[in-house]
Motif scaffolding. Structure first.
Motif, PDB file in Angstrom:
ATOM      1  N   LEU A   1       7.364   8.184  -2.089  1.00 60.08           N
ATOM      2  CA  LEU A   1       8.250   9.324  -2.337  1.00 60.08           C
ATOM      3  C   LEU A   1       8.544  10.086  -1.052  1.00 60.08           C
ATOM      4  N   ASP A   2       9.761  10.639  -0.965  1.00 55.65           N
ATOM      5  CA  ASP A   2      10.075  11.512   0.172  1.00 55.65           C
ATOM      6  C   ASP A   2       9.667  12.951  -0.156  1.00 55.65           C
ATOM      7  N   PHE A   3       9.935  13.885   0.754  1.00 53.66           N
ATOM      8  CA  PHE A   3       9.507  15.281   0.549  1.00 53.66           C
ATOM      9  C   PHE A   3      10.218  15.930  -0.642  1.00 53.66           C
ATOM     10  N   ARG A   4      11.373  15.339  -1.055  1.00 55.51           N
ATOM     11  CA  ARG A   4      12.109  15.862  -2.222  1.00 55.51           C
ATOM     12  C   ARG A   4      11.530  15.345  -3.532  1.00 55.51           C
ATOM     13  N   GLY A   5      10.604  14.372  -3.428  1.00 53.75           N
ATOM     14  CA  GLY A   5      10.063  13.754  -4.636  1.00 53.75           C
ATOM     15  C   GLY A   5      10.911  12.594  -5.111  1.00 53.75           C
TER      16      GLY A   5
ATOM     17  N   PHE B   1      11.539   6.208  -2.135  1.00 52.63           N
ATOM     18  CA  PHE B   1      12.103   5.479  -1.000  1.00 52.63           C
ATOM     19  C   PHE B   1      12.428   4.065  -1.491  1.00 52.63           C
ATOM     20  N   GLU B   2      13.718   3.663  -1.371  1.00 57.97           N
ATOM     21  CA  GLU B   2      14.207   2.420  -1.974  1.00 57.97           C
ATOM     22  C   GLU B   2      13.455   1.183  -1.470  1.00 57.97           C
ATOM     23  N   THR B   3      13.212   1.119  -0.170  1.00 59.42           N
ATOM     24  CA  THR B   3      12.583  -0.084   0.400  1.00 59.42           C
ATOM     25  C   THR B   3      11.156  -0.250  -0.120  1.00 59.42           C
ATOM     26  N   THR B   4      10.433   0.862  -0.216  1.00 64.60           N
ATOM     27  CA  THR B   4       9.059   0.792  -0.733  1.00 64.60           C
ATOM     28  C   THR B   4       9.081   0.375  -2.202  1.00 64.60           C
ATOM     29  N   MET B   5      10.029   0.964  -2.956  1.00 58.32           N
ATOM     30  CA  MET B   5      10.146   0.629  -4.381  1.00 58.32           C
ATOM     31  C   MET B   5      10.394  -0.852  -4.595  1.00 58.32           C
ATOM     32  N   ARG B   6      11.316  -1.398  -3.777  1.00 59.18           N
ATOM     33  CA  ARG B   6      11.692  -2.809  -3.912  1.00 59.18           C
ATOM     34  C   ARG B   6      10.501  -3.698  -3.538  1.00 59.18           C
ATOM     35  N   ALA B   7       9.775  -3.310  -2.490  1.00 53.62           N
ATOM     36  CA  ALA B   7       8.581  -4.070  -2.098  1.00 53.62           C
ATOM     37  C   ALA B   7       7.531  -4.024  -3.213  1.00 53.62           C
ATOM     38  N   MET B   8       7.381  -2.866  -3.838  1.00 47.75           N
ATOM     39  CA  MET B   8       6.411  -2.732  -4.939  1.00 47.75           C
ATOM     40  C   MET B   8       6.769  -3.653  -6.101  1.00 47.75           C
ATOM     41  N   ALA B   9       8.077  -3.789  -6.343  1.00 46.62           N
ATOM     42  CA  ALA B   9       8.525  -4.646  -7.456  1.00 46.62           C
ATOM     43  C   ALA B   9       8.172  -6.114  -7.205  1.00 46.62           C
ATOM     44  N   PHE B  10       8.226  -6.535  -5.926  1.00 43.35           N
ATOM     45  CA  PHE B  10       7.911  -7.924  -5.570  1.00 43.35           C
ATOM     46  C   PHE B  10       6.411  -8.164  -5.407  1.00 43.35           C
ATOM     47  N   ALA B  11       5.633  -7.106  -5.329  1.00 47.05           N
ATOM     48  CA  ALA B  11       4.226  -7.215  -4.911  1.00 47.05           C
ATOM     49  C   ALA B  11       3.352  -7.998  -5.896  1.00 47.05           C
TER      50      ALA B  11
ATOM     51  N   ALA C   1       1.900  -7.897   8.784  1.00 51.50           N
ATOM     52  CA  ALA C   1       1.765  -6.538   8.245  1.00 51.50           C
ATOM     53  C   ALA C   1       2.890  -5.670   8.786  1.00 51.50           C
ATOM     54  N   VAL C   2       3.400  -4.785   7.938  1.00 54.46           N
ATOM     55  CA  VAL C   2       4.446  -3.848   8.362  1.00 54.46           C
ATOM     56  C   VAL C   2       4.053  -2.454   7.888  1.00 54.46           C
ATOM     57  N   ASP C   3       3.993  -1.509   8.822  1.00 53.36           N
ATOM     58  CA  ASP C   3       3.685  -0.114   8.465  1.00 53.36           C
ATOM     59  C   ASP C   3       4.989   0.671   8.378  1.00 53.36           C
ATOM     60  N   GLU C   4       4.972   1.766   7.625  1.00 52.58           N
ATOM     61  CA  GLU C   4       6.141   2.667   7.490  1.00 52.58           C
ATOM     62  C   GLU C   4       7.371   1.921   6.980  1.00 52.58           C
ATOM     63  N   VAL C   5       7.197   1.109   5.947  1.00 49.11           N
ATOM     64  CA  VAL C   5       8.311   0.303   5.438  1.00 49.11           C
ATOM     65  C   VAL C   5       9.475   1.155   4.936  1.00 49.11           C
ATOM     66  N   GLN C   6       9.198   2.419   4.585  1.00 47.82           N
ATOM     67  CA  GLN C   6      10.279   3.269   4.040  1.00 47.82           C
ATOM     68  C   GLN C   6      11.402   3.508   5.034  1.00 47.82           C
ATOM     69  N   PHE C   7      11.131   3.314   6.323  1.00 44.10           N
ATOM     70  CA  PHE C   7      12.153   3.559   7.342  1.00 44.10           C
ATOM     71  C   PHE C   7      13.116   2.374   7.525  1.00 44.10           C
ATOM     72  N   PHE C   8      12.782   1.214   6.945  1.00 41.65           N
ATOM     73  CA  PHE C   8      13.625   0.018   7.093  1.00 41.65           C
ATOM     74  C   PHE C   8      14.626  -0.083   5.935  1.00 41.65           C
TER      75      PHE C   8
ATOM     76  N   ILE D   1       0.864  -1.189   0.000  1.00 45.52           N
ATOM     77  CA  ILE D   1       0.000   0.000   0.000  1.00 45.52           C
ATOM     78  C   ILE D   1       0.897   1.234   0.000  1.00 45.52           C
ATOM     79  N   VAL D   2       0.786   2.067  -1.041  1.00 41.78           N
ATOM     80  CA  VAL D   2       1.645   3.247  -1.150  1.00 41.78           C
ATOM     81  C   VAL D   2       0.829   4.517  -1.376  1.00 41.78           C
ATOM     82  N   GLY D   3       1.519   5.641  -1.244  1.00 39.52           N
ATOM     83  CA  GLY D   3       0.890   6.943  -1.465  1.00 39.52           C
ATOM     84  C   GLY D   3       1.586   7.989  -0.625  1.00 39.52           C
ATOM     85  N   PRO D   4       1.169   9.250  -0.738  1.00 39.33           N
ATOM     86  CA  PRO D   4       1.758  10.314   0.072  1.00 39.33           C
ATOM     87  C   PRO D   4       1.233  10.230   1.506  1.00 39.33           C
ATOM     88  N   MET D   5       1.705  11.104   2.348  1.00 36.10           N
ATOM     89  CA  MET D   5       1.165  11.156   3.716  1.00 36.10           C
ATOM     90  C   MET D   5      -0.318  11.526   3.643  1.00 36.10           C
TER      91      MET D   5
END
Ligand code: ADP
Ligand code: TMP
Ligand code: MG
Length: 185
Positions: free
Chosen positions: A112-116, A119-129, A81-88, A5-9
């Motif tokens: 995405l971070d505030f710079r646009g 986040f690598e961990t979220t991206m990698r999880a999305m690729a496996f999803a 379930a894991v929340d805030e995966v971008q921090f890992f 599950i992804v998206g902005p804040m």
């Protein structure tokens, strides 16, 4: 099965994660929810959404030790379930991918971070999803669907060189659409 599950804040990622986990609990499945110890915004031992919704969570450090713990403890559950995966670290995605063989894994995080920047961990999880759920928030400027997160310092966009990680909520962040998101300079 791996659901990411992804998206902005403020898009409702945590709310959707809790909603899905609750359904499995009702169905009699054994479920565990993890969150990184970095995020004590609303409650230290529960995943908490911006709307007050909460669910009991197992808190782990957002490092390799946390990833190992999720990998080991997760084996004993039907639903992980894991929340805030971008921090890992990115290896979390590999561990979740393995857990997803034989159980339901639900991961939520910022794409995405505030710079646009992704986040690598979220991206990698999305690729496996097996399934990616991409949610939008509401743009605080125009009310249209928001896909970006603006970090604000005294009401102005935070500069590019401010640190990547800054835990916060409506005090320091706003959801913005592509048109009203200001790329940090
Ligand atoms: P996330 O985990 O994606 O940050 P949450 O599930 O914690 O999202 O919170 C979603 C809730 O945030 C919404 O149900 C709504 O009550 C609240 N909210 C606050 N600001 C906004 C916004 N700009 N757009 C959408 N929802 C918002
Ligand atoms: P949320 O997606 O559940 O709203 O939580 C996102 C968390 O990530 C929140 O504590 C703020 C933090 N954050 C960063 O550390 N860096 C960023 O670039 C962004 C956009 C958010
Ligand atoms: Mg959240």
């Amino acid at each position: 099965m791996l659901v990411v599950i992804v998206g902005p804040m403020f898009a409702g990622k945590t709310t959707e994660l809790i909603r899905r986990v609750e359904r499995y609990v009702i169905a009699g499945k054994r479920a565990i929810v993890f969150k990184p110890s970095i995020d004590a915004r609303y409650d230290s031992s529960k995943v908490a959404a911006h709307n007050g919704l909460k669910f009991g969570a197992y808190v782990v450090p957002p490092d390799e030790v946390g990833v190992e713990t999720i990998g080991k403890l997760g084996l004993d559950y039907d639903v992980v379930a894991v929340d805030e995966v971008q921090f890992f670290p990115p290896r979390l995605a590999d561990v979740l991918n393995e857990l997803a063989d034989g159980r339901v894994v639900i991961a939520a995080g910022l794409n995405l971070d505030f710079r646009g920047e992704p986040f690598e961990t979220t991206m990698r999880a999305m690729a496996f999803a097996d399934k990616v759920i991409s949610l939008t928030a509401v743009c605080k400027v125009c009310g249209r669907p928001a896909t970006r997160t603006q970090r604000l310092i005294n009401g102005a966009p935070a500069p590019k060189n401010s640190p990547r990680i800054l835990v916060g909520g409506g005090d320091s962040y706003e959801a913005r659409c592509r048109r009203h998101y200001v790329r940090p300079a």
